[in-house]
Design a protein around this motif. Sequence first.
Motif, PDB file in Angstrom:
ATOM      1  N   VAL A 295     -16.265  -3.909  -9.649  1.00  0.00           N
ATOM      2  CA  VAL A 295     -15.881  -2.791 -10.525  1.00  0.00           C
ATOM      3  C   VAL A 295     -14.548  -3.173 -11.171  1.00  0.00           C
ATOM      4  CG1 VAL A 295     -15.295  -0.335 -10.600  1.00  0.00           C
ATOM      5  CG2 VAL A 295     -17.063  -1.149  -9.003  1.00  0.00           C
ATOM      6  N   PRO A 296     -14.435  -3.046 -12.512  1.00  0.00           N
ATOM      7  CA  PRO A 296     -13.208  -3.545 -13.166  1.00  0.00           C
ATOM      8  C   PRO A 296     -11.958  -2.740 -12.828  1.00  0.00           C
ATOM      9  CG  PRO A 296     -14.711  -2.538 -14.770  1.00  0.00           C
ATOM     10  CD  PRO A 296     -15.425  -2.528 -13.456  1.00  0.00           C
ATOM     11  N   ASP A 297     -10.832  -3.448 -12.778  1.00  0.00           N
ATOM     12  CA  ASP A 297      -9.527  -2.778 -12.637  1.00  0.00           C
ATOM     13  C   ASP A 297      -9.247  -2.002 -13.920  1.00  0.00           C
ATOM     14  OD1 ASP A 297      -9.089  -4.145 -10.252  1.00  0.00           O
ATOM     15  OD2 ASP A 297      -7.742  -5.643 -11.146  1.00  0.00           O
ATOM     16  N   GLU A 298      -8.702  -0.804 -13.798  1.00  0.00           N
ATOM     17  CA  GLU A 298      -8.170  -0.100 -14.966  1.00  0.00           C
ATOM     18  C   GLU A 298      -6.801  -0.714 -15.304  1.00  0.00           C
ATOM     19  OE1 GLU A 298      -9.455   4.396 -14.486  1.00  0.00           O
ATOM     20  OE2 GLU A 298      -9.160   3.405 -12.550  1.00  0.00           O
ATOM     21  N   PRO A 299      -6.292  -0.520 -16.547  1.00  0.00           N
ATOM     22  CA  PRO A 299      -5.066  -1.226 -16.947  1.00  0.00           C
ATOM     23  C   PRO A 299      -3.879  -1.087 -15.978  1.00  0.00           C
ATOM     24  CG  PRO A 299      -6.116  -0.264 -18.872  1.00  0.00           C
ATOM     25  CD  PRO A 299      -6.908   0.214 -17.681  1.00  0.00           C
ATOM     26  N   PRO A 300      -3.569   0.120 -15.451  1.00  0.00           N
ATOM     27  CA  PRO A 300      -2.415   0.178 -14.523  1.00  0.00           C
ATOM     28  C   PRO A 300      -2.671  -0.618 -13.239  1.00  0.00           C
ATOM     29  CG  PRO A 300      -3.015   2.385 -15.289  1.00  0.00           C
ATOM     30  CD  PRO A 300      -4.125   1.460 -15.720  1.00  0.00           C
ATOM     31  N   ILE A 301      -3.935  -0.773 -12.886  1.00  0.00           N
ATOM     32  CA  ILE A 301      -4.263  -1.510 -11.655  1.00  0.00           C
ATOM     33  C   ILE A 301      -4.268  -3.018 -11.933  1.00  0.00           C
ATOM     34  CG2 ILE A 301      -6.016  -1.792  -9.833  1.00  0.00           C
ATOM     35  CD1 ILE A 301      -4.296   0.933 -10.036  1.00  0.00           C
ATOM     36  N   ALA A 302      -4.700  -3.386 -13.129  1.00  0.00           N
ATOM     37  CA  ALA A 302      -4.593  -4.805 -13.508  1.00  0.00           C
ATOM     38  C   ALA A 302      -3.111  -5.213 -13.452  1.00  0.00           C
ATOM     39  CB  ALA A 302      -5.159  -5.011 -14.905  1.00  0.00           C
ATOM     40  N   ARG A 303      -2.246  -4.293 -13.879  1.00  0.00           N
ATOM     41  CA  ARG A 303      -0.797  -4.584 -13.832  1.00  0.00           C
ATOM     42  C   ARG A 303      -0.330  -4.704 -12.374  1.00  0.00           C
ATOM     43  NH1 ARG A 303       1.817  -0.122 -16.867  1.00  0.00           N
ATOM     44  NH2 ARG A 303       1.957   0.863 -14.834  1.00  0.00           N
ATOM     45  N   ALA A 304      -0.792  -3.779 -11.520  1.00  0.00           N
ATOM     46  CA  ALA A 304      -0.405  -3.839 -10.093  1.00  0.00           C
ATOM     47  C   ALA A 304      -0.896  -5.146  -9.472  1.00  0.00           C
ATOM     48  CB  ALA A 304      -0.988  -2.645  -9.340  1.00  0.00           C
ATOM     49  N   ARG A 305      -2.091  -5.582  -9.852  1.00  0.00           N
ATOM     50  CA  ARG A 305      -2.624  -6.859  -9.329  1.00  0.00           C
ATOM     51  C   ARG A 305      -1.693  -8.015  -9.725  1.00  0.00           C
ATOM     52  NH1 ARG A 305      -8.219  -9.323  -8.446  1.00  0.00           N
ATOM     53  NH2 ARG A 305      -9.220  -7.334  -8.912  1.00  0.00           N
ATOM     54  N   ALA A 306      -1.288  -8.015 -11.017  1.00  0.00           N
ATOM     55  CA  ALA A 306      -0.417  -9.103 -11.496  1.00  0.00           C
ATOM     56  C   ALA A 306       0.936  -9.055 -10.787  1.00  0.00           C
ATOM     57  CB  ALA A 306      -0.242  -8.991 -13.006  1.00  0.00           C
ATOM     58  N   GLU A 307       1.449  -7.847 -10.564  1.00  0.00           N
ATOM     59  CA  GLU A 307       2.757  -7.714  -9.891  1.00  0.00           C
ATOM     60  C   GLU A 307       2.694  -8.260  -8.466  1.00  0.00           C
ATOM     61  OE1 GLU A 307       4.143  -3.651 -12.273  1.00  0.00           O
ATOM     62  OE2 GLU A 307       3.173  -3.506 -10.328  1.00  0.00           O
ATOM     63  N   LEU A 308       1.620  -7.913  -7.756  1.00  0.00           N
ATOM     64  CA  LEU A 308       1.489  -8.398  -6.370  1.00  0.00           C
ATOM     65  C   LEU A 308       1.326  -9.920  -6.345  1.00  0.00           C
ATOM     66  CD1 LEU A 308      -0.795  -5.547  -4.999  1.00  0.00           C
ATOM     67  CD2 LEU A 308       1.534  -6.052  -4.231  1.00  0.00           C
ATOM     68  N   LYS A 309       0.562 -10.439  -7.321  1.00  0.00           N
ATOM     69  CA  LYS A 309       0.386 -11.904  -7.397  1.00  0.00           C
ATOM     70  C   LYS A 309       1.724 -12.583  -7.640  1.00  0.00           C
ATOM     71  CE  LYS A 309      -4.280 -12.903  -8.921  1.00  0.00           C
ATOM     72  NZ  LYS A 309      -5.116 -13.155 -10.074  1.00  0.00           N
ATOM     73  N   SER A 310       2.572 -11.942  -8.459  1.00  0.00           N
ATOM     74  CA  SER A 310       3.861 -12.564  -8.778  1.00  0.00           C
ATOM     75  C   SER A 310       4.744 -12.688  -7.538  1.00  0.00           C
ATOM     76  CB  SER A 310       4.585 -11.789  -9.888  1.00  0.00           C
ATOM     77  OG  SER A 310       5.115 -10.597  -9.337  1.00  0.00           O
ATOM     78  N   LEU A 311       4.433 -11.913  -6.482  1.00  0.00           N
ATOM     79  CA  LEU A 311       5.182 -12.040  -5.223  1.00  0.00           C
ATOM     80  C   LEU A 311       4.571 -13.115  -4.322  1.00  0.00           C
ATOM     81  CD1 LEU A 311       5.711  -8.279  -4.176  1.00  0.00           C
ATOM     82  CD2 LEU A 311       7.184  -9.704  -5.597  1.00  0.00           C
ATOM     83  N   GLY A 312       3.526 -13.795  -4.814  1.00  0.00           N
ATOM     84  CA  GLY A 312       2.869 -14.819  -4.001  1.00  0.00           C
ATOM     85  C   GLY A 312       1.781 -14.262  -3.099  1.00  0.00           C
ATOM     86  N   LEU A 313       1.416 -12.994  -3.304  1.00  0.00           N
ATOM     87  CA  LEU A 313       0.365 -12.371  -2.480  1.00  0.00           C
ATOM     88  C   LEU A 313      -1.007 -12.601  -3.126  1.00  0.00           C
ATOM     89  CD1 LEU A 313       2.364  -9.124  -1.668  1.00  0.00           C
ATOM     90  CD2 LEU A 313       1.901 -11.043  -0.121  1.00  0.00           C
ATOM     91  N   HIS A 314      -2.074 -12.195  -2.416  1.00  0.00           N
ATOM     92  CA  HIS A 314      -3.438 -12.489  -2.870  1.00  0.00           C
ATOM     93  C   HIS A 314      -4.268 -11.212  -3.007  1.00  0.00           C
ATOM     94  CE1 HIS A 314      -1.901 -16.138  -0.970  1.00  0.00           C
ATOM     95  NE2 HIS A 314      -2.638 -16.779  -1.854  1.00  0.00           N
ATOM     96  N   PRO A 315      -3.926 -10.360  -3.972  1.00  0.00           N
ATOM     97  CA  PRO A 315      -4.768  -9.174  -4.166  1.00  0.00           C
ATOM     98  C   PRO A 315      -6.186  -9.592  -4.545  1.00  0.00           C
ATOM     99  CG  PRO A 315      -3.237  -9.467  -6.005  1.00  0.00           C
ATOM    100  CD  PRO A 315      -2.847 -10.462  -4.961  1.00  0.00           C
ATOM    101  N   ALA A 316      -7.170  -8.831  -4.056  1.00  0.00           N
ATOM    102  CA  ALA A 316      -8.578  -9.197  -4.294  1.00  0.00           C
ATOM    103  C   ALA A 316      -9.358  -7.937  -4.645  1.00  0.00           C
ATOM    104  CB  ALA A 316      -9.155  -9.834  -3.032  1.00  0.00           C
TER     105      ALA A 316
END
Length: 500
Positions: A152-173
């Motif tokens: 199920v696709p991420d909505e835009p604020p969640i796509a942003r949250a995914r990118a933010e978590l990735k930028s910390l070196g984490l692995h959102p899935a």
Amino acid sequence: MANADIVIIGSGIGGATIASGLAGSGASILILERGEPLPATPHARSTRSIFVDEHYRPKEMWREAGGAAFNPGNYYYVGGNSKFFGAVLIRYRKEDFSELEHFGGVSPAWPFSYDEFEPWYSKAEQLFRVRGTLGEDPTEPFHSIPYAFKPVPDEPPIARARAELKSLGLHPASLPLGVDIEAWLKEGRTGWDAFPNTGQGKIDAQTGPLTAALADKNIRLETGAHVDWLETTPDGGSIAAIHYTQNGAQKTLSPKLVILSAGAINSAAILLRSPSATGKGLANSSDQVGRNFMNHNSSAMLAIDPRRRNDSVYQKTLMLNDYYLSDGKDGKPLGNVQLLGKIDGNMLKANVKTMPKFALDYMAGHAVDWYLMCEDLPDPESRIMVDGKEIVMQWQRSNMQSLEGLTKVMRQNLRACGYPIVLSRPFDKRTPSHQCGTVKMGNDPATSPLDPFCRAWDHQNLFVVDGGFLPTSAAVNPALSIAAQALRVADHIRRTELAA
Ligand SMILES: Cc1cc2nc3c(=O)[nH]c(=O)nc-3n(C[C@H](O)[C@H](O)[C@H](O)COP(=O)(O)OP(=O)(O)OC[C@H]3O[C@@H](n4cnc5c(N)ncnc54)[C@H](O)[C@@H]3O)c2cc1C
């Protein structure tokens, strides 16, 4: 069909899935369900009706051992609790099948390995049409069959949250979900987590396996059929009769096989209420029925940024398992983090009665809402008991150090992602949504009520197939594991009981 070959008690994930696994076997099967089908009314998409007025909650009260009565969020409809579920259909991790040391103690091994169970997870994912993707989550165990549908696709604020978590070196899935998002949104633009499914948007126990099972003319469902107790043969070795109440009438059935799937708490209660030579109820020579009650240690965590609105409709598409197997510092496991469905002011009002609604609306409109889930370890003193018709709960929480650790590290992470305010609040006993463990399976009749195929060691024609059989709670949502084992048990019954 006065007397079926097999009677299944309950049409939740366990009952409906085992019915689908037995379809086409030629056996006559009757499902006795205490509830009725959920009607499609405007209440189904109203957060005021669901969360403030508690329109769908049962009228019954349970009691805390030595304490007050409370109204549990346990749902009695065709499809059981899954009608309201968040539709996260996730596998236990491979490590969850072995003994695993936690901050609060040891999580015991299952009676079989992940590798043995894996094919049943794949079959369950197909049955529930799970959408997901492999390769994002470092803890994802081996899948013999990839997901058949894209996540199920991420909505835009969640796509942003995914990118933010990735930028910390984490692995959102992406969360593995049993949600047909187009069908869900067509019926109303809301989230689905804790909302009743009155259409086809969620693949729950009713829209998935029950519908498949009822396509077999040998399988029938009777609703409003409340099972009260089970009677054994004089030697106690088998179940001789099921006693139930329907439309005010007392009724009895005597099938060859009984599959008890009333949910972890109610299945234990039915067994404990049933008469036995020992006075300890049925399937209970191990004295473990009702014990080892687990329900996850979990919290809601709101990450609030007053400068950014979160205008997601459903939100629930991400998880984070970076702390699932270790605290990130080579320490013991913490747990799983996943999004909640999008929170609104009514949902907050149901929990924070003192704050004005406009303030709660503002807060909800600027929050990304997370669910932190940690393993609750089995403890014989954590118990479901009965007092006449009443259910008594003595929930001994365990391993709270993990929830404290996960709360701390996620607060730091979310602040580092730019959310200046991070609030959290644990869920309590009024929410027994991940109930499990009360009739556990195991290799030893002295310590477990069920064998590894969920057959009662004490009664050769009784199986218990619902959250009760789970020997551990792990730190992921339980439904897919219940469904996978239900399919495995159905296959076992076909081979051992129904083969010509
Ligand atoms: C709000 C919410 C969100 C959730 N989200 C998720 C999620 O995202 N992912 C996940 O994996 N899990 C989730 N869960 C948990 C999941 O729904 C349960 O683990 C699962 O549905 C349990 O299935 P079960 O067969 O064990 O029991 P149940 O679903 O409780 O089914 C038992 C059935 O038996 C019937 N019954 C009970 N007593 C009797 C009786 N005496 N006679 C006849 N019938 C009886 C009940 O009416 C019910 O239909 C959620 C639960 C809730 C409440």
